[in-house]
Motif scaffolding. Sequence first.
Motif, PDB file in Angstrom:
ATOM      1  N   SER A  38      31.434  13.836 -17.748  1.00 22.96           N
ATOM      2  CA  SER A  38      30.732  12.707 -17.157  1.00 22.96           C
ATOM      3  C   SER A  38      30.744  11.529 -18.113  1.00 22.96           C
ATOM      4  O   SER A  38      29.984  11.507 -19.074  1.00 22.96           O
ATOM      5  CB  SER A  38      29.285  13.095 -16.824  1.00 22.96           C
ATOM      6  N   ALA A  39      31.629  10.553 -17.876  1.00 22.39           N
ATOM      7  CA  ALA A  39      31.649   9.330 -18.663  1.00 22.39           C
ATOM      8  C   ALA A  39      30.715   8.325 -18.009  1.00 22.39           C
ATOM      9  O   ALA A  39      30.724   8.146 -16.791  1.00 22.39           O
ATOM     10  CB  ALA A  39      33.071   8.789 -18.741  1.00 22.39           C
ATOM     11  N   LEU A  40      29.884   7.675 -18.810  1.00 22.60           N
ATOM     12  CA  LEU A  40      28.956   6.680 -18.324  1.00 22.60           C
ATOM     13  C   LEU A  40      29.409   5.291 -18.773  1.00 22.60           C
ATOM     14  O   LEU A  40      30.206   5.151 -19.695  1.00 22.60           O
ATOM     15  CB  LEU A  40      27.553   6.970 -18.844  1.00 22.60           C
ATOM     16  N   LYS A  91      31.489   9.632 -27.735  1.00 27.74           N
ATOM     17  CA  LYS A  91      32.813   9.009 -27.782  1.00 27.74           C
ATOM     18  C   LYS A  91      32.727   7.718 -26.988  1.00 27.74           C
ATOM     19  O   LYS A  91      32.362   7.724 -25.810  1.00 27.74           O
ATOM     20  CB  LYS A  91      33.875   9.942 -27.200  1.00 27.74           C
ATOM     21  N   VAL A  92      33.058   6.610 -27.636  1.00 25.66           N
ATOM     22  CA  VAL A  92      32.870   5.286 -27.044  1.00 25.66           C
ATOM     23  C   VAL A  92      34.208   4.567 -26.941  1.00 25.66           C
ATOM     24  O   VAL A  92      35.040   4.638 -27.849  1.00 25.66           O
ATOM     25  CB  VAL A  92      31.890   4.440 -27.901  1.00 25.66           C
ATOM     26  N   ARG A  93      34.391   3.853 -25.831  1.00 26.35           N
ATOM     27  CA  ARG A  93      35.580   3.016 -25.643  1.00 26.35           C
ATOM     28  C   ARG A  93      35.149   1.665 -25.090  1.00 26.35           C
ATOM     29  O   ARG A  93      34.323   1.596 -24.172  1.00 26.35           O
ATOM     30  CB  ARG A  93      36.568   3.689 -24.669  1.00 26.35           C
ATOM     31  N   GLU A 122      15.156  -1.691 -27.207  1.00 23.69           N
ATOM     32  CA  GLU A 122      15.663  -2.512 -26.106  1.00 23.69           C
ATOM     33  C   GLU A 122      16.765  -1.815 -25.313  1.00 23.69           C
ATOM     34  O   GLU A 122      17.154  -2.287 -24.242  1.00 23.69           O
ATOM     35  CB  GLU A 122      16.198  -3.845 -26.639  1.00 23.69           C
ATOM     36  N   CYS A 123      17.301  -0.738 -25.864  1.00 23.38           N
ATOM     37  CA  CYS A 123      18.413  -0.044 -25.202  1.00 23.38           C
ATOM     38  C   CYS A 123      17.862   0.900 -24.129  1.00 23.38           C
ATOM     39  O   CYS A 123      17.586   2.077 -24.400  1.00 23.38           O
ATOM     40  CB  CYS A 123      19.241   0.735 -26.216  1.00 23.38           C
ATOM     41  N   THR A 124      17.694   0.393 -22.923  1.00 20.37           N
ATOM     42  CA  THR A 124      17.104   1.185 -21.847  1.00 20.37           C
ATOM     43  C   THR A 124      18.109   1.403 -20.725  1.00 20.37           C
ATOM     44  O   THR A 124      19.055   0.631 -20.542  1.00 20.37           O
ATOM     45  CB  THR A 124      15.871   0.482 -21.271  1.00 20.37           C
ATOM     46  N   ALA A 125      17.872   2.469 -19.962  1.00 24.08           N
ATOM     47  CA  ALA A 125      18.732   2.760 -18.819  1.00 24.08           C
ATOM     48  C   ALA A 125      18.634   1.653 -17.777  1.00 24.08           C
ATOM     49  O   ALA A 125      19.629   1.301 -17.118  1.00 24.08           O
ATOM     50  CB  ALA A 125      18.347   4.108 -18.211  1.00 24.08           C
ATOM     51  N   ALA A 126      17.439   1.066 -17.624  1.00 22.03           N
ATOM     52  CA  ALA A 126      17.252   0.013 -16.624  1.00 22.03           C
ATOM     53  C   ALA A 126      18.112  -1.202 -16.937  1.00 22.03           C
ATOM     54  O   ALA A 126      18.634  -1.866 -16.039  1.00 22.03           O
ATOM     55  CB  ALA A 126      15.781  -0.385 -16.571  1.00 22.03           C
ATOM     56  N   LYS A 127      18.292  -1.486 -18.223  1.00 19.85           N
ATOM     57  CA  LYS A 127      19.114  -2.625 -18.627  1.00 19.85           C
ATOM     58  C   LYS A 127      20.592  -2.264 -18.746  1.00 19.85           C
ATOM     59  O   LYS A 127      21.431  -3.135 -18.960  1.00 19.85           O
ATOM     60  CB  LYS A 127      18.630  -3.155 -19.983  1.00 19.85           C
ATOM     61  N   ASN A 128      20.904  -0.963 -18.665  1.00 18.64           N
ATOM     62  CA  ASN A 128      22.273  -0.488 -18.863  1.00 18.64           C
ATOM     63  C   ASN A 128      22.761  -0.767 -20.279  1.00 18.64           C
ATOM     64  O   ASN A 128      23.954  -0.905 -20.516  1.00 18.64           O
ATOM     65  CB  ASN A 128      23.222  -1.120 -17.835  1.00 18.64           C
ATOM     66  N   HIS A 129      21.792  -0.876 -21.192  1.00 20.90           N
ATOM     67  CA  HIS A 129      22.094  -1.158 -22.596  1.00 20.90           C
ATOM     68  C   HIS A 129      22.212   0.177 -23.322  1.00 20.90           C
ATOM     69  O   HIS A 129      21.210   0.837 -23.592  1.00 20.90           O
ATOM     70  CB  HIS A 129      20.969  -2.012 -23.188  1.00 20.90           C
ATOM     71  N   ALA A 130      23.432   0.571 -23.652  1.00 22.86           N
ATOM     72  CA  ALA A 130      23.665   1.916 -24.182  1.00 22.86           C
ATOM     73  C   ALA A 130      23.432   2.015 -25.681  1.00 22.86           C
ATOM     74  O   ALA A 130      22.729   2.915 -26.154  1.00 22.86           O
ATOM     75  CB  ALA A 130      25.081   2.365 -23.846  1.00 22.86           C
ATOM     76  N   PHE A 131      24.032   1.101 -26.464  1.00 25.28           N
ATOM     77  CA  PHE A 131      24.027   1.238 -27.920  1.00 25.28           C
ATOM     78  C   PHE A 131      23.795  -0.098 -28.610  1.00 25.28           C
ATOM     79  O   PHE A 131      24.138  -1.163 -28.092  1.00 25.28           O
ATOM     80  CB  PHE A 131      25.377   1.788 -28.421  1.00 25.28           C
ATOM     81  N   LEU A 153      28.215  -9.044 -27.183  1.00 29.38           N
ATOM     82  CA  LEU A 153      28.057  -7.824 -26.402  1.00 29.38           C
ATOM     83  C   LEU A 153      29.418  -7.411 -25.862  1.00 29.38           C
ATOM     84  O   LEU A 153      30.259  -8.255 -25.556  1.00 29.38           O
ATOM     85  CB  LEU A 153      27.093  -8.051 -25.231  1.00 29.38           C
ATOM     86  N   ILE A 154      29.638  -6.109 -25.747  1.00 30.39           N
ATOM     87  CA  ILE A 154      30.875  -5.613 -25.143  1.00 30.39           C
ATOM     88  C   ILE A 154      30.535  -4.543 -24.106  1.00 30.39           C
ATOM     89  O   ILE A 154      29.542  -3.836 -24.232  1.00 30.39           O
ATOM     90  CB  ILE A 154      31.850  -5.019 -26.190  1.00 30.39           C
ATOM     91  N   SER A 155      31.346  -4.452 -23.079  1.00 27.67           N
ATOM     92  CA  SER A 155      31.190  -3.381 -22.093  1.00 27.67           C
ATOM     93  C   SER A 155      31.811  -2.114 -22.650  1.00 27.67           C
ATOM     94  O   SER A 155      32.874  -2.157 -23.295  1.00 27.67           O
ATOM     95  CB  SER A 155      31.887  -3.768 -20.784  1.00 27.67           C
ATOM     96  N   VAL A 156      31.164  -0.974 -22.419  1.00 29.48           N
ATOM     97  CA  VAL A 156      31.648   0.279 -22.978  1.00 29.48           C
ATOM     98  C   VAL A 156      31.613   1.395 -21.940  1.00 29.48           C
ATOM     99  O   VAL A 156      30.833   1.363 -20.980  1.00 29.48           O
ATOM    100  CB  VAL A 156      30.828   0.718 -24.211  1.00 29.48           C
TER     101      VAL A 156
END
Length: 445
Positions: A38-40, A91-93, A122-131, A153-156
């Motif tokens: 499951s990649a998020l 593992k991040v891309r 600040e890294c919350t699921a609601a914000k989709n802020h992963a890392f 910021l970058i999309s991952v």
Amino acid sequence: LTLQNQQNHYSKKLLSPHSIIRNMISLLATALLLNENSALTGYASNYGDGNPYGNACGYKGTSDKFDNWAYAAIGSGAGFDDGLGCGQCFKVRCTGAYGDNPTCSCDTSKELIIQSLDQCPECTAAKNHAFDLTATAMDYFTGSRSMTGTCGLISVEYEAVECGVSGNLKIRTKSGTSRYWYGVHLDNIGGYGSVSKIEIKSTGSSSYQTTCDKSQGPSFWICNGGFPLSLPLSVRLTNDAGEQITGNNVITNLDGSAEFDFGSNFGGISVPTTTSSTSTSTTSSTSSTSNTGSTSSTTSSTSTSSTSTPSYEYIEVENHSATSKYYLSVLFRNIEASMCGESISSVQLYQNNAWRANNQYYYEDDLNAHRFAWDHTGVDFDQMLPISLKIVLNTAREITLWGVITDMTPGSKFATTELICDGTLPPTPATPSPTTANPTAPTTA
């Protein structure tokens, strides 16, 4: 995860003192993360160079493989879970710029395994802020510090993976440990990197009567029950996948800040260790490595085991290296209030005939100290000498250190005659309450 492991995972987590709704959300996120297929997706920020030795998880740097740069702060979005998510590996891309930022670019073919080492509120699921990555980790994707600044910021795309660390898991004790109070850190955790439960069995006991949790903060495990402890101690660890490993008689003394080789690790790693009749604690000295391999060297120091009653020491104060006339940063040692069933609410500074609480707090594990800091508010700190401080506990008990800091030199240490727990000795006669000079504007070079 198998269905059975997921059920075990859920039932175990529901025993924590959090609300049922919060647990359901957190557990669902954790179950998804631990599914290797499951990649998020989300986005990542960066918080500069970070501090691998002064992090919310209490780690003494990353595992060798991550070389003190391939790590991140995480929040509820990636399963921080009040510190139980510390050590998880992902593992991040980079999949491109985040939002409308056409000048940002990254190498979408690169992947990097990172370790979670710190907390990002600040890294919350609601914000989709992963890392919140280190700047060097983001540089790995963007190709340069300049481009990292351009992107911001970058999309991952990310997924939980096994950390792939080498060597055995290590147990590191907190300062102030004794037969009656015990706290530990875990380092170099294999498997997916996170542990959900620690159990300890004393010699002569038929069961693991002492259990440890993170109820006193994410930086360490506080242990409860089964006191007084009897050496040597056996330890059983459970990770988020429900796997257990046991180290028999691995803790051989009650010294604070001692390190013990667990003898094995999650993921099937086991490196033989030698034993002798002398109690030893091991201090690891690791060399720099890349993200794709590791080397390490180890030195050992011998320490004498002790089963005496708790040894309480006077509170010690020291100027941190960051202290200046514009920023007051103070290290405190021997203030483990949990030994007496209390906790520290704040440390306050006497200024302008009033007390003001600290602005920042850090646990400096490499210095074995709690650091409290105060921002400049118009009065240079060197004009306030001698500086008085007050420790305020959650029970409203206060310990006042009148005129304790007498100079602003980084590294200066100041002795006191105060103890953190009951039995505090009478203080030395108080010096007159310091007065504060009128503020002067700082000069610039």
